[in-house]
Motif scaffolding. Structure first.
Motif, PDB file in Angstrom:
ATOM      1  N   GLY A 135       0.810  -1.216   0.000  1.00  0.00           N
ATOM      2  CA  GLY A 135       0.000   0.000   0.000  1.00  0.00           C
ATOM      3  C   GLY A 135       0.841   1.263   0.000  1.00  0.00           C
ATOM      4  N   LEU A 136       2.070   1.161   0.511  1.00  0.00           N
ATOM      5  CA  LEU A 136       2.969   2.310   0.538  1.00  0.00           C
ATOM      6  C   LEU A 136       3.854   2.399  -0.698  1.00  0.00           C
ATOM      7  CD1 LEU A 136       4.140   2.149   4.265  1.00  0.00           C
ATOM      8  CD2 LEU A 136       2.763   3.956   3.230  1.00  0.00           C
ATOM      9  N   ILE A 137       3.943   1.308  -1.451  1.00  0.00           N
ATOM     10  CA  ILE A 137       4.866   1.266  -2.589  1.00  0.00           C
ATOM     11  C   ILE A 137       4.190   1.671  -3.891  1.00  0.00           C
ATOM     12  CG2 ILE A 137       6.188  -0.272  -4.084  1.00  0.00           C
ATOM     13  CD1 ILE A 137       6.976  -1.872  -1.631  1.00  0.00           C
ATOM     14  N   TRP A 138       3.080   0.989  -4.209  1.00  0.00           N
ATOM     15  CA  TRP A 138       2.587   1.038  -5.582  1.00  0.00           C
ATOM     16  C   TRP A 138       1.666   2.217  -5.841  1.00  0.00           C
ATOM     17  CZ3 TRP A 138       5.825  -1.625  -8.046  1.00  0.00           C
ATOM     18  CH2 TRP A 138       6.335  -2.811  -7.525  1.00  0.00           C
ATOM     19  N   ARG A 139       1.815   2.753  -7.020  1.00  0.00           N
ATOM     20  CA  ARG A 139       1.036   3.920  -7.414  1.00  0.00           C
ATOM     21  C   ARG A 139      -0.428   3.574  -7.652  1.00  0.00           C
ATOM     22  NH1 ARG A 139       2.301   7.629 -12.571  1.00  0.00           N
ATOM     23  NH2 ARG A 139       1.580   9.589 -11.713  1.00  0.00           N
ATOM     24  N   LEU A 174      12.474   0.065   4.792  1.00  0.00           N
ATOM     25  CA  LEU A 174      11.914   0.502   3.508  1.00  0.00           C
ATOM     26  C   LEU A 174      10.732   1.438   3.719  1.00  0.00           C
ATOM     27  CD1 LEU A 174      11.898   0.299   0.415  1.00  0.00           C
ATOM     28  CD2 LEU A 174      10.432  -1.725   0.635  1.00  0.00           C
ATOM     29  N   ILE A 175       9.901   1.114   4.703  1.00  0.00           N
ATOM     30  CA  ILE A 175       8.755   1.983   5.004  1.00  0.00           C
ATOM     31  C   ILE A 175       9.226   3.387   5.369  1.00  0.00           C
ATOM     32  CG2 ILE A 175       6.891   2.390   6.658  1.00  0.00           C
ATOM     33  CD1 ILE A 175       6.485  -0.662   6.746  1.00  0.00           C
ATOM     34  N   PHE A 176      10.221   3.476   6.246  1.00  0.00           N
ATOM     35  CA  PHE A 176      10.729   4.783   6.665  1.00  0.00           C
ATOM     36  C   PHE A 176      11.414   5.512   5.508  1.00  0.00           C
ATOM     37  CE2 PHE A 176      10.344   2.972  10.961  1.00  0.00           C
ATOM     38  CZ  PHE A 176       9.739   4.037  11.606  1.00  0.00           C
ATOM     39  N   ILE A 177      12.168   4.776   4.686  1.00  0.00           N
ATOM     40  CA  ILE A 177      12.851   5.401   3.555  1.00  0.00           C
ATOM     41  C   ILE A 177      11.837   6.003   2.577  1.00  0.00           C
ATOM     42  CG2 ILE A 177      14.221   4.913   1.486  1.00  0.00           C
ATOM     43  CD1 ILE A 177      15.789   2.872   3.167  1.00  0.00           C
ATOM     44  N   GLU A 189       3.754   5.384  -2.602  1.00  0.00           N
ATOM     45  CA  GLU A 189       2.697   5.282  -3.627  1.00  0.00           C
ATOM     46  C   GLU A 189       3.124   5.932  -4.947  1.00  0.00           C
ATOM     47  OE1 GLU A 189      -1.304   6.141  -2.332  1.00  0.00           O
ATOM     48  OE2 GLU A 189      -0.691   5.978  -0.229  1.00  0.00           O
ATOM     49  N   SER A 190       4.369   5.710  -5.358  1.00  0.00           N
ATOM     50  CA  SER A 190       4.842   6.338  -6.594  1.00  0.00           C
ATOM     51  C   SER A 190       5.474   5.357  -7.574  1.00  0.00           C
ATOM     52  CB  SER A 190       5.872   7.428  -6.262  1.00  0.00           C
ATOM     53  OG  SER A 190       7.041   6.872  -5.694  1.00  0.00           O
TER      54      SER A 190
END
Length: 275
Positions: free
Chosen positions: A162-166, A222-225, A233-234
């Motif tokens: 949920g934090l990674i993908w656009r 990775l979450i913090f980075i 989300e990009s």
């Protein structure tokens, strides 16, 4: 306008292609050093890397081939189960899933976590010499860890996705009860490999469980980075993630080594012998 934004993101993601090559060379060199650098065996290096996270009690550990695993039985189960579950989720084409399982599956997975909590508390009571429910053993520790590792993988992947993908993905990490038929047999193989105490299982178990620990800590990094760099989300492709994951794992390695050194210094200051 949207096309311009996508083009800008794509350009930003491919601006530093040399980072991927640099990280690949670095991790290859790290692997070569771990395998062949004189002074300690690979198993000893893995024990040191894991020592800041795990108590590594002799009586709580398994000894495949007569040699102690880097992590205690419970932590071996947790991180081995977590790593194997993550691999299976990608094999089952759930690598981008952003939805948690249904309520009944969540409850079942939470039962596994509860089992770990009960067994861990009972084991602590035994170590403290106070009243307890039953006599603990390393196979129960291993089993509770594997079930908790399964739950951890199923719950964590959608959160990170949920934090990674656009673009959103409505896939569930574990869509139905029948899907457990792919995961539980693999976990049973892991349990049998460790319980058999066979020397053939020593290095696979040691390496996979340590990779699970690195993956878990690296996932938090990775979450913090992503949040600190405002890149959440990009992403649209896995290749765009390589530098971020590389730095997250690099930081995880450094953090584990720092924790190991802090533990050693603390034990030396208190006069506590290391196991």
């Amino acid at each position: 306008m949207e096309h311009q934004v996508q083009q800008k993101v794509s350009t930003r993601n491919t601006r530093y292609p040399w980072l991927t090559s640099l990280l690949a060379v670095f991790y290859l060199a790290l692997l070569v050093a771990a395998l062949w650098w004189p002074g300690a065996t690979l198993l000893e290096r893995l024990r040191w890397l894991d020592s800041g996270i795990c108590a590594q009690l002799l009586t709580h550990s398994l000894y495949p081939g007569g040699k102690r695993l880097p992590l205690c039985s419970r932590n071996t189960g947790i991180y081995l189960g977590f790593f194997v579950t993550m691999i299976m989720l990608f094999i089952r084409k759930r690598g981008r899933a952003q939805a948690l399982p249904g309520k009944s599956l969540i409850i079942a997975l939470c039962v596994g976590i509860f089992f770990l909590a009960v067994d861990g508390t009972n084991s602590l009571f035994v170590d403290l010499g106070i009243a307890h429910l039953y006599q603990p053993n390393n196979l129960l520790r291993l089993a509770s860890g594997l079930l908790a590792g399964l739950a951890m993988g199923v719950f964590v992947l959608p959160v990170i996705n949920g934090l990674i993908w656009r673009h959103g993905n409505t896939q569930r990490s574990l869509p139905a009860w029948i899907e457990l038929g792919w995961f539980l047999p693999i976990l049973f193989v892991c349990f049998y490999a460790a319980a058999s105490q066979s020397g053939l299982a020593l290095y696979p178990l040691a390496i996979l469980s340590t990779l699970g620990l690195l993956t878990a800590v690296g996932g938090i990094n990775l979450i913090f980075i992503l949040l600190l760099s405002k890149r959440d989300e990009s992403f649209t492709r896995y290749t765009e993630l390589i530098p971020f994951c590389g730095f997250a794992l690099l930081a995880a390695t450094g953090e584990l080594l720092l924790l190991a050194q802090l533990k050693l210094s603390l034990f030396q200051a208190l006069g506590i012998p290391l196991s």
